[in-house]
Design a protein around this motif. Structure first.
Motif, PDB file in Angstrom:
ATOM      1  N   ILE A 122       0.837  -1.199   0.000  1.00 40.00           N
ATOM      2  CA  ILE A 122       0.000   0.000   0.000  1.00 40.00           C
ATOM      3  C   ILE A 122       0.874   1.251   0.000  1.00 40.00           C
ATOM      4  CG2 ILE A 122      -1.602   1.368   1.395  1.00 40.00           C
ATOM      5  CD1 ILE A 122      -3.000  -1.225   2.147  1.00 40.00           C
ATOM      6  N   GLY A 123       1.923   1.261   0.810  1.00 42.15           N
ATOM      7  CA  GLY A 123       2.821   2.409   0.832  1.00 42.15           C
ATOM      8  C   GLY A 123       3.490   2.640  -0.502  1.00 42.15           C
ATOM      9  N   TYR A 124       3.929   1.577  -1.146  1.00 39.66           N
ATOM     10  CA  TYR A 124       4.613   1.682  -2.434  1.00 39.66           C
ATOM     11  C   TYR A 124       3.658   2.167  -3.524  1.00 39.66           C
ATOM     12  CZ  TYR A 124       7.360   0.291  -6.500  1.00 39.66           C
ATOM     13  OH  TYR A 124       8.039   0.280  -7.690  1.00 39.66           O
ATOM     14  N   VAL A 125       2.486   1.557  -3.611  1.00 39.18           N
ATOM     15  CA  VAL A 125       1.518   1.939  -4.642  1.00 39.18           C
ATOM     16  C   VAL A 125       1.040   3.376  -4.436  1.00 39.18           C
ATOM     17  CG1 VAL A 125      -0.802   1.449  -5.517  1.00 39.18           C
ATOM     18  CG2 VAL A 125       0.802  -0.411  -5.153  1.00 39.18           C
ATOM     19  N   LEU A 126       0.756   3.746  -3.185  1.00 36.03           N
ATOM     20  CA  LEU A 126       0.325   5.117  -2.931  1.00 36.03           C
ATOM     21  C   LEU A 126       1.421   6.126  -3.245  1.00 36.03           C
ATOM     22  CD1 LEU A 126      -1.745   4.850   0.367  1.00 36.03           C
ATOM     23  CD2 LEU A 126      -2.574   5.285  -1.941  1.00 36.03           C
ATOM     24  N   PHE A 127       2.672   5.777  -2.972  1.00 37.65           N
ATOM     25  CA  PHE A 127       3.768   6.691  -3.285  1.00 37.65           C
ATOM     26  C   PHE A 127       3.868   6.909  -4.785  1.00 37.65           C
ATOM     27  CE2 PHE A 127       8.179   7.784  -4.201  1.00 37.65           C
ATOM     28  CZ  PHE A 127       8.301   8.913  -3.417  1.00 37.65           C
ATOM     29  N   ILE A 128       3.703   5.834  -5.562  1.00 35.17           N
ATOM     30  CA  ILE A 128       3.766   5.977  -7.018  1.00 35.17           C
ATOM     31  C   ILE A 128       2.574   6.768  -7.545  1.00 35.17           C
ATOM     32  CG2 ILE A 128       3.606   4.703  -9.192  1.00 35.17           C
ATOM     33  CD1 ILE A 128       5.353   2.575  -7.930  1.00 35.17           C
ATOM     34  N   MET A 137       1.794  21.151   2.656  1.00 32.32           N
ATOM     35  CA  MET A 137       1.050  20.182   3.464  1.00 32.32           C
ATOM     36  C   MET A 137       0.811  18.890   2.681  1.00 32.32           C
ATOM     37  SD  MET A 137      -1.690  22.532   5.520  1.00 32.32           S
ATOM     38  CE  MET A 137      -2.340  21.157   6.466  1.00 32.32           C
ATOM     39  N   PHE A 138       0.450  19.009   1.411  1.00 29.26           N
ATOM     40  CA  PHE A 138       0.202  17.842   0.581  1.00 29.26           C
ATOM     41  C   PHE A 138       1.476  17.020   0.422  1.00 29.26           C
ATOM     42  CE2 PHE A 138      -0.591  15.857  -3.675  1.00 29.26           C
ATOM     43  CZ  PHE A 138      -1.629  15.058  -3.287  1.00 29.26           C
ATOM     44  N   TYR A 139       2.600  17.691   0.201  1.00 31.39           N
ATOM     45  CA  TYR A 139       3.875  17.000   0.018  1.00 31.39           C
ATOM     46  C   TYR A 139       4.304  16.297   1.305  1.00 31.39           C
ATOM     47  CZ  TYR A 139       8.764  16.180  -1.080  1.00 31.39           C
ATOM     48  OH  TYR A 139       9.979  15.592  -1.262  1.00 31.39           O
ATOM     49  N   VAL A 140       4.274  17.019   2.413  1.00 28.46           N
ATOM     50  CA  VAL A 140       4.700  16.440   3.696  1.00 28.46           C
ATOM     51  C   VAL A 140       3.775  15.288   4.094  1.00 28.46           C
ATOM     52  CG1 VAL A 140       4.854  16.916   6.181  1.00 28.46           C
ATOM     53  CG2 VAL A 140       5.885  18.485   4.550  1.00 28.46           C
ATOM     54  N   LEU A 190       4.363  12.234   1.643  1.00 28.34           N
ATOM     55  CA  LEU A 190       5.657  11.609   1.888  1.00 28.34           C
ATOM     56  C   LEU A 190       5.691  10.914   3.249  1.00 28.34           C
ATOM     57  CD1 LEU A 190       8.380  11.338   0.462  1.00 28.34           C
ATOM     58  CD2 LEU A 190       9.157  13.314   1.743  1.00 28.34           C
ATOM     59  N   GLY A 191       5.162  11.565   4.280  1.00 23.91           N
ATOM     60  CA  GLY A 191       5.173  10.974   5.613  1.00 23.91           C
ATOM     61  C   GLY A 191       4.341   9.712   5.712  1.00 23.91           C
ATOM     62  N   SER A 192       3.145   9.733   5.141  1.00 27.02           N
ATOM     63  CA  SER A 192       2.280   8.555   5.255  1.00 27.02           C
ATOM     64  C   SER A 192       2.796   7.387   4.423  1.00 27.02           C
ATOM     65  CB  SER A 192       0.846   8.907   4.860  1.00 27.02           C
ATOM     66  OG  SER A 192       0.792   9.363   3.529  1.00 27.02           O
ATOM     67  N   PHE A 226      -0.380  11.977   9.182  1.00 29.21           N
ATOM     68  CA  PHE A 226       0.194  12.420   7.917  1.00 29.21           C
ATOM     69  C   PHE A 226      -0.844  12.371   6.800  1.00 29.21           C
ATOM     70  CE2 PHE A 226       4.550  11.596   9.648  1.00 29.21           C
ATOM     71  CZ  PHE A 226       5.058  12.858   9.396  1.00 29.21           C
ATOM     72  N   SER A 227      -1.704  11.365   6.818  1.00 23.36           N
ATOM     73  CA  SER A 227      -2.778  11.288   5.817  1.00 23.36           C
ATOM     74  C   SER A 227      -3.741  12.460   5.964  1.00 23.36           C
ATOM     75  CB  SER A 227      -3.545   9.976   5.949  1.00 23.36           C
ATOM     76  OG  SER A 227      -2.699   8.889   5.727  1.00 23.36           O
ATOM     77  N   LEU A 228      -4.056  12.818   7.201  1.00 22.02           N
ATOM     78  CA  LEU A 228      -4.930  13.957   7.446  1.00 22.02           C
ATOM     79  C   LEU A 228      -4.289  15.253   6.955  1.00 22.02           C
ATOM     80  CD1 LEU A 228      -7.639  14.746   8.723  1.00 22.02           C
ATOM     81  CD2 LEU A 228      -6.428  15.075  10.868  1.00 22.02           C
TER      82      LEU A 228
END
Length: 139
Positions: A24-30, A64-67, A70-72, A111-113
């Protein structure tokens, strides 16, 4: 978070195991990280004129969107890697792996919030730009 959706999501992520977290982390990052920012950049290129308030909101929203993104996504990836190492290499029991994953839940949700709030700010800016450009074409 004290809402029922986050408690359900927490049970799914902890119960799903570290592989789910890593994927999930990998797919969401892409999807969100790379492709989302490419699309956002294309939209920002089409903006002709920004007022001072819109420029300030755009910077805050992008940050905020970037942080948040990236954090989540990094949190999901790191938790998945640590949990996967624990379960596959060390052959720890499931309860031990779940205890490794649980501390990551709240930071990932926060981080998602932050990413969601940043995306909402960006949507407001783009709506303001559209309204501003429509008013200028009428004049």
């Amino acid at each position: 978070l004290p809402i029922s959706l986050s408690q359900t999501l927490q049970r799914i992520l902890v119960g799903g195991g570290p592989g789910v977290w890593l994927i999930i982390g990998y797919v969401l990052f892409i999807l969100i990280g790379c492709l989302g920012f490419v699309g956002l950049s294309i939209i920002m290129l089409s903006i002709n004129q920004l007022t001072r308030i819109m420029s300030f909101l755009l910077n805050i929203g992008m940050s905020m969107f970037y942080v948040g993104t990236l954090g989540s996504t990094l949190g999901l990836g790191i938790a998945g890697s640590l949990g996967g190492y624990s379960s596959t290499i060390l052959h720890e029991p499931v309860s031990s792996t779940a205890s490794i994953l649980e501390p990551f839940v709240i930071p990932i949700q926060l981080f998602s919030l932050i990413a969601i709030i940043g995306a909402l700010i960006l949507m407001i800016v783009f709506l303001m730009v559209g309204i501003h450009e429509n008013e200028q074409t009428r004049i």
